[in-house]
Motif scaffolding. Structure first.
Motif, PDB file in Angstrom:
ATOM      1  N   UNK A  70       0.839  -1.184   0.000  1.00  0.00           N
ATOM      2  CA  UNK A  70       0.000   0.000   0.000  1.00  0.00           C
ATOM      3  C   UNK A  70       0.874   1.234   0.000  1.00  0.00           C
ATOM      4  N   UNK A  71       0.232   2.353   0.023  1.00  0.00           N
ATOM      5  CA  UNK A  71       0.929   3.627   0.056  1.00  0.00           C
ATOM      6  C   UNK A  71       1.615   3.766   1.407  1.00  0.00           C
ATOM      7  N   UNK A  72       2.898   3.451   1.470  1.00  0.00           N
ATOM      8  CA  UNK A  72       3.676   3.615   2.697  1.00  0.00           C
ATOM      9  C   UNK A  72       4.022   2.349   3.445  1.00  0.00           C
ATOM     10  N   UNK A  73       3.605   1.172   2.941  1.00  0.00           N
ATOM     11  CA  UNK A  73       3.930  -0.063   3.669  1.00  0.00           C
ATOM     12  C   UNK A  73       3.855  -1.289   2.772  1.00  0.00           C
ATOM     13  N   UNK A  74       4.407  -2.374   3.285  1.00  0.00           N
ATOM     14  CA  UNK A  74       4.290  -3.704   2.679  1.00  0.00           C
ATOM     15  C   UNK A  74       3.921  -4.655   3.810  1.00  0.00           C
ATOM     16  N   UNK A  75       2.836  -5.396   3.643  1.00  0.00           N
ATOM     17  CA  UNK A  75       2.341  -6.284   4.681  1.00  0.00           C
ATOM     18  C   UNK A  75       2.423  -7.720   4.194  1.00  0.00           C
ATOM     19  N   UNK A  76       2.933  -8.590   5.065  1.00  0.00           N
ATOM     20  CA  UNK A  76       3.016 -10.024   4.734  1.00  0.00           C
ATOM     21  C   UNK A  76       2.383 -10.829   5.857  1.00  0.00           C
ATOM     22  N   UNK A  77       1.702 -11.898   5.472  1.00  0.00           N
ATOM     23  CA  UNK A  77       1.146 -12.860   6.421  1.00  0.00           C
ATOM     24  C   UNK A  77       1.982 -14.129   6.331  1.00  0.00           C
ATOM     25  N   UNK A  78       2.646 -14.471   7.421  1.00  0.00           N
ATOM     26  CA  UNK A  78       3.529 -15.633   7.439  1.00  0.00           C
ATOM     27  C   UNK A  78       3.074 -16.611   8.509  1.00  0.00           C
ATOM     28  N   UNK A  79       2.967 -17.906   8.169  1.00  0.00           N
ATOM     29  CA  UNK A  79       2.593 -18.881   9.194  1.00  0.00           C
ATOM     30  C   UNK A  79       3.681 -18.953  10.268  1.00  0.00           C
ATOM     31  N   UNK A  80       3.255 -19.021  11.516  1.00  0.00           N
ATOM     32  CA  UNK A  80       4.216 -19.159  12.619  1.00  0.00           C
ATOM     33  C   UNK A  80       4.792 -20.568  12.578  1.00  0.00           C
ATOM     34  N   UNK A  81       6.092 -20.661  12.748  1.00  0.00           N
ATOM     35  CA  UNK A  81       6.743 -21.981  12.670  1.00  0.00           C
ATOM     36  C   UNK A  81       6.387 -22.865  13.846  1.00  0.00           C
ATOM     37  N   UNK A  82       6.241 -22.288  15.011  1.00  0.00           N
ATOM     38  CA  UNK A  82       5.994 -23.079  16.212  1.00  0.00           C
ATOM     39  C   UNK A  82       4.551 -23.503  16.391  1.00  0.00           C
ATOM     40  N   UNK A  83       3.624 -22.758  15.822  1.00  0.00           N
ATOM     41  CA  UNK A  83       2.203 -23.062  16.018  1.00  0.00           C
ATOM     42  C   UNK A  83       1.456 -22.855  14.711  1.00  0.00           C
ATOM     43  N   UNK A  84       0.816 -23.910  14.239  1.00  0.00           N
ATOM     44  CA  UNK A  84       0.099 -23.829  12.965  1.00  0.00           C
ATOM     45  C   UNK A  84      -1.134 -22.940  13.045  1.00  0.00           C
ATOM     46  N   UNK A  85      -1.657 -22.728  14.252  1.00  0.00           N
ATOM     47  CA  UNK A  85      -2.856 -21.923  14.395  1.00  0.00           C
ATOM     48  C   UNK A  85      -2.554 -20.433  14.592  1.00  0.00           C
ATOM     49  N   UNK A  86      -1.289 -20.039  14.385  1.00  0.00           N
ATOM     50  CA  UNK A  86      -0.920 -18.635  14.524  1.00  0.00           C
ATOM     51  C   UNK A  86      -0.236 -18.132  13.257  1.00  0.00           C
ATOM     52  N   UNK A  87      -0.398 -16.836  13.022  1.00  0.00           N
ATOM     53  CA  UNK A  87       0.158 -16.193  11.835  1.00  0.00           C
ATOM     54  C   UNK A  87       0.880 -14.924  12.246  1.00  0.00           C
ATOM     55  N   UNK A  88       2.057 -14.721  11.674  1.00  0.00           N
ATOM     56  CA  UNK A  88       2.773 -13.473  11.879  1.00  0.00           C
ATOM     57  C   UNK A  88       2.268 -12.449  10.871  1.00  0.00           C
ATOM     58  N   UNK A  89       1.977 -11.269  11.363  1.00  0.00           N
ATOM     59  CA  UNK A  89       1.634 -10.138  10.500  1.00  0.00           C
ATOM     60  C   UNK A  89       2.849  -9.217  10.519  1.00  0.00           C
ATOM     61  N   UNK A  90       3.542  -9.139   9.393  1.00  0.00           N
ATOM     62  CA  UNK A  90       4.766  -8.342   9.287  1.00  0.00           C
ATOM     63  C   UNK A  90       4.461  -7.112   8.441  1.00  0.00           C
ATOM     64  N   UNK A  91       4.692  -5.932   9.010  1.00  0.00           N
ATOM     65  CA  UNK A  91       4.406  -4.685   8.308  1.00  0.00           C
ATOM     66  C   UNK A  91       5.699  -3.895   8.194  1.00  0.00           C
ATOM     67  N   UNK A  92       6.235  -3.821   6.983  1.00  0.00           N
ATOM     68  CA  UNK A  92       7.435  -3.024   6.721  1.00  0.00           C
ATOM     69  C   UNK A  92       6.982  -1.626   6.311  1.00  0.00           C
ATOM     70  N   UNK A  93       7.401  -0.637   7.061  1.00  0.00           N
ATOM     71  CA  UNK A  93       6.984   0.748   6.821  1.00  0.00           C
ATOM     72  C   UNK A  93       8.001   1.475   5.958  1.00  0.00           C
ATOM     73  N   UNK A  94       7.526   2.235   4.967  1.00  0.00           N
ATOM     74  CA  UNK A  94       8.419   3.062   4.161  1.00  0.00           C
ATOM     75  C   UNK A  94       8.972   4.221   4.987  1.00  0.00           C
TER      76      UNK A  94
END
Length: 182
Positions: free
Chosen positions: A103-127
């Motif tokens: 998006x305008x000002x960021x990049x967002x990724x959804x990554x599965x957590x390695x330790x728990x299949x029922x959790x997801x990392x939300x990674x937001x890289x800000x410009x």
């Protein structure tokens, strides 16, 4: 014609009592089931999105159904207040959930957590990490907005750990959703 209670007789009194009980029960059901449409003021929607006064999901869903124009009003408020915005993703017509969006000002990724299949990392890289957003709000095409507080970025990146089946993760994966960092 007006008839007094004592002039009705036993059958008439029983009929009136049954009608009264039915009317009272119907009125009580209307009050408890929310037969009146839920009206959500702009300030109440904003208070929910900013986290100051969270509302139950059922109240939000009922409000959006009763007054669909409220979604556009909230989207406009978020657009004006956002430090970064991610529009709907038109290219994702395949119908699958997104794992990444920009998006305008960021990049967002959804990554599965390695330790728990029922959790997801939300990674937001800000410009531009300064000023840093304090909240993430997702406005899906249908349903109530999803909003959460953000921690301070570390080296320009904000990390959140969320349940994979949560409304927030589902909304972020929805190509028709709009993302706001504010």
């Amino acid at each position: 014609m007006t008839v007094r209670w004592d002039e009705l007789g036993p059958d008439g009194q029983a009929t009136v009592e049954a009608a009264f009980v039915a009317l009272e029960t119907a009125a009580r059901l209307d009050r408890t089931t929310g037969a009146d449409p839920v009206r959500l003021s702009p300030s109440a929607a904003w208070a929910h999105v900013t986290g100051s006064v969270p509302l139950p999901r059922a109240v939000l869903a009922a409000a959006w159904l009763a007054e669909p124009a409220g979604r556009e009003l909230l989207a406009g408020m978020l657009q004006r207040a956002a430090l970064a915005t991610g529009p709907r993703v038109a290219a994702a017509a395949s119908g699958g959930a997104l794992a990444e969006r920009t998006g305008d000002g960021f990049r967002l990724r959804l990554l599965p957590a390695r330790g728990a299949l029922d959790q997801t990392w939300i990674m937001i890289a800000l410009d531009r990490p300064d000023p840093a957003p304090t909240r993430l709000t997702v406005l899906p095409a249908a349903g109530p907005p999803e909003s959460t507080a953000l921690t301070a970025p570390v080296e320009g990146t904000v990390q959140l750990l969320a349940e994979t089946g949560s409304g927030l993760v589902r909304a972020l994966g929805d190509p028709a959703a709009t993302v706001f960092l504010h």
